[in-house]
Design a protein around this motif. Structure first.
Motif, PDB file in Angstrom:
ATOM      1  N   HIS A  27      35.667  26.238  14.954  1.00 34.51           N
ATOM      2  CA  HIS A  27      35.371  27.270  13.951  1.00 34.51           C
ATOM      3  C   HIS A  27      35.816  26.817  12.565  1.00 34.51           C
ATOM      4  O   HIS A  27      35.115  27.036  11.570  1.00 34.51           O
ATOM      5  CB  HIS A  27      36.053  28.579  14.338  1.00 34.51           C
ATOM      6  CG  HIS A  27      35.531  29.761  13.589  1.00 34.51           C
ATOM      7  ND1 HIS A  27      34.191  30.090  13.538  1.00 34.51           N
ATOM      8  CD2 HIS A  27      36.166  30.691  12.817  1.00 34.51           C
ATOM      9  CE1 HIS A  27      34.019  31.171  12.795  1.00 34.51           C
ATOM     10  NE2 HIS A  27      35.197  31.549  12.345  1.00 34.51           N
ATOM     11  N   LYS A  28      36.975  26.184  12.486  1.00 33.94           N
ATOM     12  CA  LYS A  28      37.450  25.643  11.198  1.00 33.94           C
ATOM     13  C   LYS A  28      36.483  24.572  10.684  1.00 33.94           C
ATOM     14  O   LYS A  28      36.158  24.526   9.497  1.00 33.94           O
ATOM     15  CB  LYS A  28      38.845  25.052  11.361  1.00 33.94           C
ATOM     16  CG  LYS A  28      39.969  26.063  11.408  1.00 33.94           C
ATOM     17  CD  LYS A  28      40.314  26.539  10.012  1.00 33.94           C
ATOM     18  CE  LYS A  28      41.593  27.340   9.999  1.00 33.94           C
ATOM     19  NZ  LYS A  28      41.923  27.827   8.631  1.00 33.94           N
ATOM     20  N   MET A  29      36.039  23.708  11.582  1.00 34.95           N
ATOM     21  CA  MET A  29      35.126  22.632  11.190  1.00 34.95           C
ATOM     22  C   MET A  29      33.802  23.176  10.679  1.00 34.95           C
ATOM     23  O   MET A  29      33.220  22.642   9.728  1.00 34.95           O
ATOM     24  CB  MET A  29      34.882  21.701  12.383  1.00 34.95           C
ATOM     25  CG  MET A  29      36.059  20.827  12.764  1.00 34.95           C
ATOM     26  SD  MET A  29      35.851  20.064  14.407  1.00 34.95           S
ATOM     27  CE  MET A  29      34.203  19.375  14.283  1.00 34.95           C
ATOM     28  N   CYS A  30      33.317  24.235  11.330  1.00 33.42           N
ATOM     29  CA  CYS A  30      31.976  24.750  11.020  1.00 33.42           C
ATOM     30  C   CYS A  30      31.966  25.699   9.824  1.00 33.42           C
ATOM     31  O   CYS A  30      30.908  25.934   9.242  1.00 33.42           O
ATOM     32  CB  CYS A  30      31.389  25.455  12.238  1.00 33.42           C
ATOM     33  SG  CYS A  30      30.958  24.333  13.584  1.00 33.42           S
ATOM     34  N   HIS A  81      35.144  14.778  14.925  1.00 35.91           N
ATOM     35  CA  HIS A  81      33.864  14.855  14.222  1.00 35.91           C
ATOM     36  C   HIS A  81      34.051  15.186  12.748  1.00 35.91           C
ATOM     37  O   HIS A  81      33.140  14.992  11.947  1.00 35.91           O
ATOM     38  CB  HIS A  81      32.962  15.904  14.871  1.00 35.91           C
ATOM     39  CG  HIS A  81      32.521  15.533  16.253  1.00 35.91           C
ATOM     40  ND1 HIS A  81      31.570  14.575  16.508  1.00 35.91           N
ATOM     41  CD2 HIS A  81      32.938  15.983  17.471  1.00 35.91           C
ATOM     42  CE1 HIS A  81      31.402  14.456  17.816  1.00 35.91           C
ATOM     43  NE2 HIS A  81      32.220  15.290  18.415  1.00 35.91           N
ATOM     44  N   ALA A  82      35.229  15.672  12.386  1.00 36.59           N
ATOM     45  CA  ALA A  82      35.504  16.002  10.981  1.00 36.59           C
ATOM     46  C   ALA A  82      36.650  15.174  10.418  1.00 36.59           C
ATOM     47  O   ALA A  82      36.614  14.747   9.267  1.00 36.59           O
ATOM     48  CB  ALA A  82      35.834  17.495  10.841  1.00 36.59           C
ATOM     49  N   ALA A  83      37.682  14.928  11.216  1.00 29.94           N
ATOM     50  CA  ALA A  83      38.871  14.214  10.742  1.00 29.94           C
ATOM     51  C   ALA A  83      38.591  12.725  10.561  1.00 29.94           C
ATOM     52  O   ALA A  83      37.654  12.178  11.141  1.00 29.94           O
ATOM     53  CB  ALA A  83      40.017  14.413  11.722  1.00 29.94           C
ATOM     54  N   ARG A  84      39.421  12.077   9.770  1.00 27.83           N
ATOM     55  CA  ARG A  84      39.295  10.626   9.576  1.00 27.83           C
ATOM     56  C   ARG A  84      39.908   9.867  10.744  1.00 27.83           C
ATOM     57  O   ARG A  84      39.340   8.903  11.255  1.00 27.83           O
ATOM     58  CB  ARG A  84      39.984  10.222   8.267  1.00 27.83           C
ATOM     59  CG  ARG A  84      40.054   8.719   8.044  1.00 27.83           C
ATOM     60  CD  ARG A  84      40.439   8.376   6.604  1.00 27.83           C
ATOM     61  NE  ARG A  84      41.734   8.897   6.221  1.00 27.83           N
ATOM     62  CZ  ARG A  84      42.893   8.260   6.419  1.00 27.83           C
ATOM     63  NH1 ARG A  84      42.902   7.073   7.009  1.00 27.83           N
ATOM     64  NH2 ARG A  84      44.027   8.790   6.024  1.00 27.83           N
ATOM     65  N   SER A 138      31.738   8.797  23.862  1.00 35.63           N
ATOM     66  CA  SER A 138      31.563   7.916  22.697  1.00 35.63           C
ATOM     67  C   SER A 138      30.178   8.048  22.081  1.00 35.63           C
ATOM     68  O   SER A 138      29.977   7.728  20.914  1.00 35.63           O
ATOM     69  CB  SER A 138      31.815   6.457  23.099  1.00 35.63           C
ATOM     70  OG  SER A 138      30.902   6.055  24.116  1.00 35.63           O
ATOM     71  N   GLY A 139      29.219   8.552  22.853  1.00 31.44           N
ATOM     72  CA  GLY A 139      27.865   8.698  22.322  1.00 31.44           C
ATOM     73  C   GLY A 139      27.588  10.046  21.701  1.00 31.44           C
ATOM     74  O   GLY A 139      26.475  10.339  21.285  1.00 31.44           O
ATOM     75  N   VAL A 140      28.622  10.917  21.614  1.00 35.16           N
ATOM     76  CA  VAL A 140      28.411  12.255  21.064  1.00 35.16           C
ATOM     77  C   VAL A 140      28.634  12.236  19.559  1.00 35.16           C
ATOM     78  O   VAL A 140      29.131  13.181  18.978  1.00 35.16           O
ATOM     79  CB  VAL A 140      29.326  13.291  21.763  1.00 35.16           C
ATOM     80  CG1 VAL A 140      28.964  14.724  21.379  1.00 35.16           C
ATOM     81  CG2 VAL A 140      29.224  13.142  23.269  1.00 35.16           C
ATOM     82  N   ASN A 141      28.342  11.102  18.949  1.00 36.17           N
ATOM     83  CA  ASN A 141      28.181  11.042  17.495  1.00 36.17           C
ATOM     84  C   ASN A 141      29.450  11.152  16.685  1.00 36.17           C
ATOM     85  O   ASN A 141      29.390  11.401  15.497  1.00 36.17           O
ATOM     86  CB  ASN A 141      27.192  12.137  17.030  1.00 36.17           C
ATOM     87  CG  ASN A 141      26.429  11.705  15.800  1.00 36.17           C
ATOM     88  OD1 ASN A 141      26.187  10.535  15.610  1.00 36.17           O
ATOM     89  ND2 ASN A 141      26.073  12.664  14.974  1.00 36.17           N
ATOM     90  N   HIS A 142      30.664  11.025  17.280  1.00 41.92           N
ATOM     91  CA  HIS A 142      31.837  10.969  16.405  1.00 41.92           C
ATOM     92  C   HIS A 142      32.081   9.507  16.048  1.00 41.92           C
ATOM     93  O   HIS A 142      32.200   8.646  16.898  1.00 41.92           O
ATOM     94  CB  HIS A 142      33.066  11.656  17.003  1.00 41.92           C
ATOM     95  CG  HIS A 142      33.563  11.094  18.295  1.00 41.92           C
ATOM     96  ND1 HIS A 142      34.025   9.819  18.432  1.00 41.92           N
ATOM     97  CD2 HIS A 142      33.668  11.654  19.515  1.00 41.92           C
ATOM     98  CE1 HIS A 142      34.421   9.614  19.669  1.00 41.92           C
ATOM     99  NE2 HIS A 142      34.199  10.705  20.350  1.00 41.92           N
ATOM    100  N   GLN A 143      32.118   9.241  14.755  1.00 45.23           N
ATOM    101  CA  GLN A 143      32.220   7.869  14.263  1.00 45.23           C
ATOM    102  C   GLN A 143      33.596   7.553  13.692  1.00 45.23           C
ATOM    103  O   GLN A 143      33.840   6.447  13.253  1.00 45.23           O
ATOM    104  CB  GLN A 143      31.144   7.639  13.197  1.00 45.23           C
ATOM    105  CG  GLN A 143      29.729   7.833  13.738  1.00 45.23           C
ATOM    106  CD  GLN A 143      28.676   7.672  12.667  1.00 45.23           C
ATOM    107  OE1 GLN A 143      29.006   7.454  11.507  1.00 45.23           O
ATOM    108  NE2 GLN A 143      27.415   7.788  13.042  1.00 45.23           N
TER     109      GLN A 143
END
Length: 332
Positions: A112-115, A141-144, A167-172
C-alpha cells in the motif's frame, strides 16, 4: 519448554491449513497479489498485469418469490503472483520456514505504501527475522537495496530459494540474504574480500549500506520474552547508528493459559509493550540514561488487502516504532 522439546514439537501456521496433508518437506504456494478497488498504481505497470476472472452474482428473488438464477460475470483485476517455498509444519526454532498472518499483513502494508506514495522509493531497508522473505521481496520493487536477514542456515537457504523463484517478477534492485544473530555484537564481522566470504556473510560495503537504511521490517518475531529482549537489543545497536530509521513490526497475539497468571495471556506481548514508551515519557528522561523506543499502533483495518487467500482475524497488530537517540545510551 526446553530446547529439545521445542526442536521436536511441530507447529503449523493457519495460512497453510489448505495445503496438501502429509508433506514433510518444502512446498511451493502461489500467492496472488491484486490491486484493491480504488487503488491505482501506474508506477507498477510492469508488475501488475490485467487479469480477468469470473464471479457469481448474489442470489436474489423476484417479486413473486421465485429464484433468479445468477449469471456469471467477468471482472478485470490487476494482479501478479509470488511463488513461496515453505514448510507446512516446522519445529518452533524453525518457524521462519512457514508463512504467518503477520507477514501477510506487513506485505499488505508495504504494497500500500509503494502504490500510494514515494516513501519507499529508492531506499535501503533491512528485514529482521525475514523467514520466507515475502515482505522484503515485495519491497524490492521500490527500494534500492533490501537486506533479508535471519539466523538459521536452513531458513536462509529457503529464503534465498524464494528470491530465486521470483527473480522473473520484474524486481531489478538488489536483494541480499544475510545471516544476523541478534545475540551477537553489531556490526557482524565482515571481509572486504568477497571471494573468501561464506554464503550468507556480510561485506564491509553492505554494512555501510545498512548504516544508510531508513526502513526496518519485522513480522511474527514476538512470541517469547528471550526473543523480544534479543530483538530490542539488536534494534538498540542498529537504530542508534547511521541515518534515522523507522521499524514497522507486525505481530499476531497468541493466547495461552499461564500458570503464573492463572489466566489466558498472549505470550511475549506484554514484554514487547514494556519496551515502548510514548513521546512524553521519552522527553522526561535524562540524555544518555536509557534506550527509548516510541511506538504507535497502526489501524490494520485501514490497510487494503492486496494479498489474497487469507483471513487477517482480530489478533494481528502493526506497529510503527522509532528510536529516540537523545535519550539512548551510547553503544559500546
Amino acid at each position: 519448554m526446553n530446547e529439545d522439546t521445542e526442536e521436536h514439537q511441530q507447529v503449523m501456521s493457519e495460512v497453510h491449513l489448505g495445503c496438501p496433508p502429509g508433506i514433510s518437506g518444502p512446498h511451493i504456494s502461489r500467492f496472488t497479489i491484486c490491486l484493491p478497488s480504488g487503488v491505482e498504481s501506474s508506477r507498477f505497470n510492469g508488475l501488475f498485469q490485467d487479469e480477468k476472472s469470473s464471479t457469481d452474482q448474489d442470489i436474489s428473488f423476484d417479486e413473486d418469490g421465485d429464484l433468479v438464477l445468477p449469471r456469471r460475470r467477468q471482472i478485470s483485476r490487476r494482479c501478479f503472483t509470488m511463488k513461496i517455498q515453505h514448510n507446512i509444519t516446522s519445529s518452533i526454532p524453525s518457524v521462519g520456514l512457514q508463512v504467518w498472518k503477520a507477514e501477510l499483513v506487513l506485505s499488505d502494508f508495504v504494497l500500500h505504501k509503494m502504490c500510494t506514495s514515494m516513501e519507499f522509493h529508492g531506499i535501503v531497508s533491512l528485514e529482521l527475522g525475514a523467514g520466507t522473505g515475502l515482505a522484503g521481496m515485495l519491497l524490492a520493487h521500490a527500494a534500492r537495496t533490501v537486506f533479508l536477514t535471519d539466523h538459521s542456515d536452513k531458513i536462509l537457504e529457503n529464503c534465498l530459494k524464494n528470491v530465486q523463484l521470483n527473480s522473473g517478477v520484474n524486481h531489478q534492485n538488489i536483494i541480499c540474504v544475510r545471516q544476523l544473530d541478534w545475540t551477537h555484537p553489531w556490526p557482524p564481522k565482515a571481509s572486504s574480500d568477497r571471494a573468501s566470504q561464506e554464503r550468507f556473510s556480510w561485506s564491509s560495503f553492505e554494512l555501510e549500506e545498512v548504516q544508510k537504511a531508513s526502513l526496518l521490517l519485522a513480522a511474527d518475531v514476538i512470541y517469547s520474552d528471550d526473543l523480544t529482549d534479543a530483538l530490542f537489543g539488536i534494534l538498540d545497536r542498529i537504530m542508534s547508528q547511521g541515518s534515522e530509521k523507522v521499524l514497522y513490526l507486525a505481530l499476531e497475539k497468541r493466547y495461552n493459559f499461564s500458570l503464573d497468571d492463572l489466566d489466558v495471556v498472549a505470550n511475549g506481548y506484554s514484554k514487547f509493550r514494556s519496551y515502548l514508551k510514548d513521546d512524553s515519557e521519552c522527553e522526561g528522561l535524562e540524555p544518555g540514561s536509557v534506550s527509548c523506543f516510541t511506538g504507535r499502533c497502526i489501524n490494520v483495518a485501514e490497510i487494503p488487502q492486496y494479498v489474497g487467500g487469507y483471513d487477517r482475524g482480530k489478533d494481528v497488530e502493526l506497529w510503527e516504532i522509532r528510536y529516540n537517540k537523545d535519550t539512548a545510551l551510547i553503544p559500546c
